[in-house]
Design a protein around this motif. Structure first.
Motif, PDB file in Angstrom:
ATOM      1  N   ALA A  27       0.825  -1.211   0.000  1.00  0.00           N
ATOM      2  CA  ALA A  27       0.000   0.000   0.000  1.00  0.00           C
ATOM      3  C   ALA A  27       0.862   1.266   0.000  1.00  0.00           C
ATOM      4  O   ALA A  27       0.556   2.232  -0.706  1.00  0.00           O
ATOM      5  N   VAL A  28       1.939   1.264   0.765  1.00  0.00           N
ATOM      6  CA  VAL A  28       2.834   2.419   0.800  1.00  0.00           C
ATOM      7  C   VAL A  28       3.517   2.597  -0.560  1.00  0.00           C
ATOM      8  O   VAL A  28       3.650   3.717  -1.057  1.00  0.00           O
ATOM      9  N   VAL A  30       2.326   1.685  -3.514  1.00  0.00           N
ATOM     10  CA  VAL A  30       1.314   2.215  -4.433  1.00  0.00           C
ATOM     11  C   VAL A  30       1.140   3.715  -4.207  1.00  0.00           C
ATOM     12  O   VAL A  30       1.115   4.505  -5.160  1.00  0.00           O
ATOM     13  N   ALA A  31       1.032   4.121  -2.941  1.00  0.00           N
ATOM     14  CA  ALA A  31       0.857   5.539  -2.616  1.00  0.00           C
ATOM     15  C   ALA A  31       2.060   6.376  -3.037  1.00  0.00           C
ATOM     16  O   ALA A  31       1.925   7.578  -3.276  1.00  0.00           O
ATOM     17  N   SER A  32       3.211   5.733  -3.154  1.00  0.00           N
ATOM     18  CA  SER A  32       4.443   6.419  -3.568  1.00  0.00           C
ATOM     19  C   SER A  32       4.632   6.436  -5.078  1.00  0.00           C
ATOM     20  O   SER A  32       5.652   6.896  -5.567  1.00  0.00           O
ATOM     21  N   SER A  70      -6.731   0.208  -1.142  1.00  0.00           N
ATOM     22  CA  SER A  70      -5.748   1.135  -1.710  1.00  0.00           C
ATOM     23  C   SER A  70      -4.849   0.449  -2.735  1.00  0.00           C
ATOM     24  O   SER A  70      -4.477   1.061  -3.739  1.00  0.00           O
TER      25      SER A  70
END
Length: 120
Positions: A27-28, A30-32, A70
């Motif tokens: 998830a981190v 993807v968010a990055s 997410s």
């Protein structure tokens, strides 16, 4: 070159910290802005089934349903073909957006130039 990350998670409720780490890292990433492919294998296969992630609990960890949402919003989640078959999970049983694929597809994704692979 685009950043790509393939994560294979083998742990489920049987190893909650390892399981949560895999979903959190995905998830981190993807968010990055990283292109992420998360593979559900072994006991994590159950999290492809609607409602199963809501049963997962780990203190001080992000809720698994939120992480899955997410990841699916900008990445890919794949359920291992053999793992699904062993658990009698079919394409009709899984969360919309999750695909079922086998080892050949995993190897193809993991061997793409610029890809990093992690196993949890």
């Amino acid at each position: 070159m685009a950043k790509k990350l393939v994560i294979k998670v083998t742990a489920g409720a049987d190893a909650p910290e390892r399981c949560s780490q895999a979903f959190t890292v995905a998830a981190v990433a993807v968010a990055s802005g990283v292109e992420v492919s998360l593979w559900l294998t072994g006991e994590s296969s159950w999290f492809a089934v609607p409602g199963k992630a809501a049963e997962f609990e780990l203190p001080h960890a992000a809720p698994l349903p939120d992480l899955i949402e997410s990841i699916l919003a900008a990445g890919r989640i794949t359920l291992c073909t053999q793992c699904a078959a062993r658990r009698e999970i079919t394409g009709d049983d899984i969360i919309e957006g999750v695909r079922i694929a086998g080892a050949q597809v995993f190897v193809q994704e993991a061997m793409t130039d610029g890809t990093q692979a992690l196993v949890y």
